[in-house]
Design an enzyme around this catalytic site. Structure first.
Site, PDB file in Angstrom:
ATOM      1  N   ARG A  73       0.846  -1.201   0.000  1.00  0.00           N
ATOM      2  CA  ARG A  73       0.000   0.000   0.000  1.00  0.00           C
ATOM      3  C   ARG A  73       0.881   1.250   0.000  1.00  0.00           C
ATOM      4  O   ARG A  73       0.564   2.260  -0.618  1.00  0.00           O
ATOM      5  CB  ARG A  73      -0.954  -0.002   1.211  1.00  0.00           C
ATOM      6  CG  ARG A  73      -1.715   1.311   1.316  1.00  0.00           C
ATOM      7  CD  ARG A  73      -3.034   1.273   2.094  1.00  0.00           C
ATOM      8  NE  ARG A  73      -3.140   0.338   3.172  1.00  0.00           N
ATOM      9  CZ  ARG A  73      -2.654   0.502   4.408  1.00  0.00           C
ATOM     10  NH1 ARG A  73      -1.966   1.592   4.718  1.00  0.00           N
ATOM     11  NH2 ARG A  73      -2.839  -0.425   5.320  1.00  0.00           N
ATOM     12  N   TYR A 116     -13.539  18.630 -15.406  1.00  0.00           N
ATOM     13  CA  TYR A 116     -14.194  17.334 -15.641  1.00  0.00           C
ATOM     14  C   TYR A 116     -15.359  17.172 -14.631  1.00  0.00           C
ATOM     15  O   TYR A 116     -15.227  17.568 -13.471  1.00  0.00           O
ATOM     16  CB  TYR A 116     -13.141  16.229 -15.483  1.00  0.00           C
ATOM     17  CG  TYR A 116     -13.712  14.854 -15.363  1.00  0.00           C
ATOM     18  CD1 TYR A 116     -14.446  14.300 -16.408  1.00  0.00           C
ATOM     19  CD2 TYR A 116     -13.520  14.097 -14.214  1.00  0.00           C
ATOM     20  CE1 TYR A 116     -14.990  13.036 -16.293  1.00  0.00           C
ATOM     21  CE2 TYR A 116     -14.047  12.823 -14.100  1.00  0.00           C
ATOM     22  CZ  TYR A 116     -14.794  12.308 -15.139  1.00  0.00           C
ATOM     23  OH  TYR A 116     -15.321  11.061 -15.026  1.00  0.00           O
ATOM     24  N   ASP A 144      -4.394  19.944 -13.715  1.00  0.00           N
ATOM     25  CA  ASP A 144      -4.741  18.648 -14.296  1.00  0.00           C
ATOM     26  C   ASP A 144      -4.213  18.659 -15.727  1.00  0.00           C
ATOM     27  O   ASP A 144      -4.718  19.380 -16.583  1.00  0.00           O
ATOM     28  CB  ASP A 144      -6.266  18.477 -14.254  1.00  0.00           C
ATOM     29  CG  ASP A 144      -6.716  17.128 -14.821  1.00  0.00           C
ATOM     30  OD1 ASP A 144      -5.978  16.553 -15.646  1.00  0.00           O
ATOM     31  OD2 ASP A 144      -7.821  16.673 -14.472  1.00  0.00           O
ATOM     32  N   LYS A 200      -6.041   7.915 -19.504  1.00  0.00           N
ATOM     33  CA  LYS A 200      -6.162   8.515 -20.834  1.00  0.00           C
ATOM     34  C   LYS A 200      -4.867   8.342 -21.643  1.00  0.00           C
ATOM     35  O   LYS A 200      -4.450   7.223 -21.879  1.00  0.00           O
ATOM     36  CB  LYS A 200      -6.574   9.981 -20.680  1.00  0.00           C
ATOM     37  CG  LYS A 200      -7.749  10.194 -19.721  1.00  0.00           C
ATOM     38  CD  LYS A 200      -8.994   9.559 -20.268  1.00  0.00           C
ATOM     39  CE  LYS A 200     -10.282   9.794 -19.515  1.00  0.00           C
ATOM     40  NZ  LYS A 200     -10.330   9.756 -18.089  1.00  0.00           N
TER      41      LYS A 200
HETATM   42  C1  LIG Z   1      -9.411  15.926 -17.347  1.00  0.00           C
HETATM   43  C2  LIG Z   1      -9.788  14.766 -16.506  1.00  0.00           C
HETATM   44  N1  LIG Z   1      -9.339  14.698 -15.237  1.00  0.00           N
HETATM   45  C3  LIG Z   1      -9.650  13.662 -14.425  1.00  0.00           C
HETATM   46  C4  LIG Z   1     -10.469  12.633 -14.868  1.00  0.00           C
HETATM   47  C5  LIG Z   1     -10.806  11.501 -13.928  1.00  0.00           C
HETATM   48  O1  LIG Z   1     -10.002  10.399 -14.209  1.00  0.00           O
HETATM   49  P1  LIG Z   1     -10.459   8.862 -14.013  1.00  0.00           P
HETATM   50  O2  LIG Z   1     -11.607   8.624 -14.925  1.00  0.00           O
HETATM   51  O3  LIG Z   1      -9.214   8.120 -14.359  1.00  0.00           O
HETATM   52  O4  LIG Z   1     -10.831   8.718 -12.581  1.00  0.00           O
HETATM   53  C6  LIG Z   1     -10.952  12.651 -16.175  1.00  0.00           C
HETATM   54  C7  LIG Z   1     -11.826  11.566 -16.675  1.00  0.00           C
HETATM   55  O5  LIG Z   1     -12.396  11.637 -17.730  1.00  0.00           O
HETATM   56  C8  LIG Z   1     -10.604  13.747 -17.010  1.00  0.00           C
HETATM   57  O6  LIG Z   1     -11.050  13.830 -18.280  1.00  0.00           O
END
Ligand SMILES: Cc1ncc(COP(=O)(O)O)c(C=O)c1O
Length: 385
Positions: free
Chosen positions: A54, A106, A178, A203
């Protein structure tokens, strides 16, 4: 963090080799999947570097060091999803703290901030972080964090990272970016003053639609300690096999990003001239309001674009008639995906905010994949015509 032998080499070489380049225990050049939860202690006095998975696992560690090296940070952390990475970052906040957050994040980020963390007494002010005056006006004495995406999902709004870097230093807030949409191949926010970079590794970084993951990179040791505490406490560290998949994805990241970028630009040009398309939102187009800032802080525009069609009927027809292109949530993988943000990725955003942002019933988002671009365009043309 120890130093990598590849430290002074180009980004492409560092992506291919990763942090260590081979496994020190065996010499294996593909990082082994250390499928173990625990480790034998050397002695009572010296329990050794690895104690419990962990907290630390050698496969995950190679991924964490690799992403830290590629983003130019001091430490990296790998979580089981992008949202669990975000959870660790927001969990550094306490009751009474205030966050200035991008107004087009998001949907899951919106849900976590506005629904979950407000319950614990953290306040959020969503603003257009591209607007310096709006950001400055939103800052309060208790502002502890500025959090944004650039370009945003799905409206592709661009923020001048250096500008927010300056504001965050002035007010002592942690600046979080992000970087999912561009990856460190095209944009490295720490170079512009970000303190933390996060990713949905689900992604482009993993890139093959086969694993969930989230990554956090910190620009200093103090923040690294806090995220380390969170990975240990929250317990959402990425599993060894998934860490290996992301590491493997990163080896081809530069190649894939170049192709995503090239294909996406061509698809944008195609959509622009289609009579059923009213607007193409792509940061690579000179008319995009953020285009000049993109040229200043990124080396590519990425593989995603949004577009507005003439009617809801066209939306329905496109989603029903694309053949090779998949109607599916997510982005950043080998295959081209088309998404309807209104009911999918951004369903958690309240209607009034969605309308203000332009997330309407005529907006579609494309994640342009690695196929032959002529096939992507032909599929879209058939569905649109
Ligand atoms: C820009 C962005 N940040 C964070 C996330 C969240 O990631 P996850 O789906 O891997 O939890 C997404 C998901 O689509 C995203 O597009």
């Amino acid at each position: 963090m120890e130093k990598s032998r590849f430290e002074n080499m180009s980004f492409i070489t560092r992506a291919v080799h990763g942090f260590r380049g081979f496994d020190p225990a065996t010499g294996a050049i593909s990082t082994p999947i250390y499928q173990t939860s625990t480790y034998r202690h050397t002695s009572l006095e010296d329990i050794g570097k690895y104690d419990y998975s962990r907290t630390i696992n050698p496969t995950r560690e190679e991924l964490e060091n690799t992403i830290a090296m590629l983003e130019g940070g001091v430490a990296g952390f790998a979580f089981s999803s992008g949202l669990s990475a975000e959870l660790s970052v927001f969990s550094m906040l306490s009751q009474g703290d205030h966050v200035v957050i991008g107004d087009d994040t998001y949907g899951g980020t919106y849900r976590m901030s506005e629904e979950l963390f407000t319950r614990f007494g953290v306040e959020f002010t969503p603003v257009d972080t591209g607007d310096e005056a709006a950001v400055r006006a939103a800052i309060r004495p208790n502002t502890k964090m500025i959090y944004l995406e650039t370009p945003t999902n799905p409206m592709m709004k661009v923020t001048d990272l250096a500008m927010i870097g300056r504001i965050s230093k002035e007010c002592g807030a942690i600046f979080v970016v992000d970087n999912t949409f561009l990856t460190p191949y095209f944009q490295r926010p720490i170079e512009f003053g970000a303190d933390i970079v996060i990713h949905s590794g689900t992604k482009f970084l993993s890139g093959h639609h086969d694993t969930m993951s989230g990554l956090v990179v910190t620009a200093n040791e103090e923040l690294a300690e806090k995220i380390h505490y969170m990975i240990k406490t929250e317990g959402a560290g990425l599993a060894p096999f998934d860490s290996w998949l992301v590491l493997r994805g990163i080896k081809t990241l530069p190649l894939r990003m170049d192709r995503h970028n090239e294909n996406c630009m061509k698809v944008a040009e195609f959509l622009k001239q289609h009579p059923r398309v009213e607007k193409v939102i792509h940061t690579g187009l000179p008319e995009h309001p953020g285009h000049e800032i993109m040229l200043k802080q990124t080396s590519g525009f990425g593989g995603t674009l949004s577009f507005v069609v003439d009617s809801v009927e066209t939306v329905k027809r496109v989603l029903a008639n694309v053949e090779m292109i998949m109607f599916a949530e997510s982005l950043g993988g080998t295959d081209t995906l088309i998404t309807y943000p209104l009911t999918q990725t951004h369903a958690s955003i309240p209607e009034n905010l969605r309308e203000k942002l332009g997330i309407t019933d005529r907006l579609l988002r494309l994640s342009v994949g690695l196929e032959d671009v002529n096939d992507i365009i032909a599929d879209l043309k058939k569905a649109l015509d």
